[in-house]
Design an enzyme around this catalytic site. Structure first.
Site, PDB file in Angstrom:
ATOM      1  N   ASP A   1     -12.955   8.914   3.052  1.00  0.00           N
ATOM      2  CA  ASP A   1     -11.609   8.464   3.310  1.00  0.00           C
ATOM      3  C   ASP A   1     -11.666   8.232   1.480  1.00  0.00           C
ATOM      4  OD1 ASP A   1     -10.026   6.610   3.283  1.00  0.00           O
ATOM      5  OD2 ASP A   1     -10.661   4.973   4.786  1.00  0.00           O
TER       6      ASP A   1
ATOM      7  N   TYR B   1     -14.447   0.327   5.165  1.00  0.00           N
ATOM      8  CA  TYR B   1     -12.614  -0.310   5.094  1.00  0.00           C
ATOM      9  C   TYR B   1     -12.182   0.659   5.129  1.00  0.00           C
ATOM     10  CZ  TYR B   1      -8.140  -2.233   5.226  1.00  0.00           C
ATOM     11  OH  TYR B   1      -7.202  -2.474   5.860  1.00  0.00           O
TER      12      TYR B   1
ATOM     13  N   LYS C   1      -2.623   5.153  -1.604  1.00  0.00           N
ATOM     14  CA  LYS C   1      -2.728   4.452  -2.318  1.00  0.00           C
ATOM     15  C   LYS C   1      -2.097   5.011  -3.806  1.00  0.00           C
ATOM     16  CE  LYS C   1      -5.298   0.678  -0.658  1.00  0.00           C
ATOM     17  NZ  LYS C   1      -6.525   0.574   0.306  1.00  0.00           N
TER      18      LYS C   1
ATOM     19  N   TYR D   1      -2.342 -11.189   6.500  1.00  0.00           N
ATOM     20  CA  TYR D   1      -3.541 -11.950   6.448  1.00  0.00           C
ATOM     21  C   TYR D   1      -3.226 -13.084   6.369  1.00  0.00           C
ATOM     22  CZ  TYR D   1      -6.079  -7.123   6.582  1.00  0.00           C
ATOM     23  OH  TYR D   1      -6.081  -5.960   6.088  1.00  0.00           O
TER      24      TYR D   1
END
Ligand SMILES: *Cc1c(COP(=O)(O)O)cnc(C)c1O
Length: 426
Positions: free
Chosen positions: A247, A146, A276, A18
């Site tokens: 998720d 997210y 992750k 980003y």
């Protein structure tokens, strides 16, 4: 002699997450990392509050994971997974089936969290096709979520945070319901389910699945909500034969005080995404698990197969790291460590509640969040944290930490007191 890190080249040619190539933000050159500390090129050592985005749960440079990768390296670093198989993958999938909620039986190994979400979405659509529902190809999700940066995943992220307006012509349109507001330690307000009930009543013909991050919403807002929302939503979905995708890419592997956050709600989702922390933060790997029924239904659709297969699927080095990381979890006391961090964060961050610049301090499992009144200047506040020997990367109004499970009482106190000092000076 370490080679000098060419920060100038980095600034001119390399995108970071980003960022802009025109006005790059500073990136600090790292020489090495060990335990809970990141060592900068200057020699300064920072206590890492981020676990490199939830992933490095056992700390950096862990001898057991290092050894597992080295051993695997001497056998093979990669072979294609189409038509070939190997022990690192088989062992890993055995472990995943064993530790995830009962009923999750089939494992797809993907190469990143976003890809595992794409796979979950495709599984859901193919499963509904296999059941004969030809128009069930949209998703319901809750705001402030997210789920990743690829197109399918982005289309179920919070529409404001992930700037759906930029991609409005190409992003598939999904259904967004209000995020539950009851906090995990409060009574659950059942009215929070009304919107979901109404939506499924009206539109279940168009919907394949509900996707959510159980209990903790991560990068979309660092919000904690009541597990009863999930168990009740699961029943509502079942009524309409809509799948539930959990998720757990951020919440999985102990972070919330349970091995998986779904356990707070005592449910088995139809599909679960992991990522992750799966390799202990060593390399990229993710997994999508589903139930026997979902897998059978997928095979009933015209294609007959699940239409996905990445080049680096089940990379043996990544699987070896994941196997070592899961063994460390199994034999270690992550449960006590997470409790210890939770208590340390609650106590250590409490003084922030008194600060004028702070709206709220919240802690759940080994996750601490300080919501500020104003959006923070990341580059500026990062400089301040570094003066206190801390590595913390806020976003928006959120200053948050999720330390490595192995952090000592002393380092945890340094982390929280450094945050209090930094925010007090603002
Ligand atoms: C980080 C994250 C993802 C995306 O994973 P990547 O590995 O960055 O693609 C998806 N869902 C959740 C909940 C995450 O925290």
């Amino acid at each position: 002699m370490n080679k000098l890190i060419d920060v100038k080249f980095d600034e001119q040619h390399i995108w970071h997450p980003y960022t802009s190539m025109k006005t790059p933000l500073p990136s600090y050159p790292v020489q090495s990392a060990d335990g809970v500390r990141i060592k900068l090129e200057s020699g300064q050592e920072l206590i890492d509050g981020m676990s490199s985005w939830w992933s490095v749960i056992h700390g950096y440079n862990h001898p057991v994971i290092n050894q597992a990768i080295t051993d695997q390296l001497s056998k093979m670093s990669h072979v294609m997974f189409g038509g070939l198989t190997h022990n690192p993958a088989i062992e890993l999938c055995k472990k995943l089936v064993e530790i995830t909620p009962v009923g999750l039986e089939k494992v797809f190994l993907a190469d990143s969290g976003s890809v595992s979400v794409e796979v979950a979405l495709k599984m859901a659509i193919q499963c509904q096709l296999g059941r004969g529902y030809t128009s069930r190809n949209k998703f319901v999700t809750i705001k402030h979520g997210y789920h990743g940066d690829t197109f399918g995943a982005m289309a179920v992220c919070d529409p404001v945070n992930s700037m759906h307006s930029l991609y409005s012509d190409i992003l598939p349109k999904n259904y967004f319901i209000e995020a539950p507001k009851s906090k995990p330690d409060q009574d659950f307000d059942h009215k929070e389910l009304d919107e979901l009930k109404m939506l499924l009543q009206q539109d279940s013909d168009n919907i394949a699945a509900l996707i959510l991050e159980p209990v903790v919403q991560g990068a979309g807002g660092m919000r904690f909500y009541h597990p009863e929302f999930i168990s009740a939503a699961k029943s509502i979905c079942e009524q309409y034969k809509i799948l539930l995708i959990a998720d757990e890419i951020a919440t999985g592997f102990g972070r919330t005080g349970k091995m998986f956050a779904c356990e707070h709600a005592q449910i088995t989702p139809d599909i679960m995404c992991l990522g992750k922390a799966i390799t202990g933060g060593y390399m990229t790997l993710a997994a999508t698990l589903c139930t026997e029924q979902v897998a059978l239904d997928i095979s009933q659709c015209d294609a007959g197969v699940l239409m996905h297969g990445p080049t680096f699927m089940a990379n043996p080095l990544a699987c070896a790291a994941a196997n070592a990381s899961l063994d460390l979890l199994r034999t270690g006391d992550w449960f006590e460590q997470v409790k210890h961090i939770e208590a340390g964060l609650k106590q250590g961050l409490q003084p922030c509640e008194e600060l004028d610049c702070v709206t709220e301090v919240r802690v759940f499992g080994a996750i601490g969040v300080i919501e500020m009144k104003q959006v923070v200047n990341v580059a500026e506040i990062q400089k301040q944290f570094i003066q206190h020997d801390l590595w913390i990367r806020p976003f928006g109004k959120l200053v948050y930490v999720m330390p490595q499970y192995i952090i000592s009482t002393q380092d945890l106190a340094l982390l929280t007191s450094g945050i209090v000092k930094t925010l007090s000076a603002m």
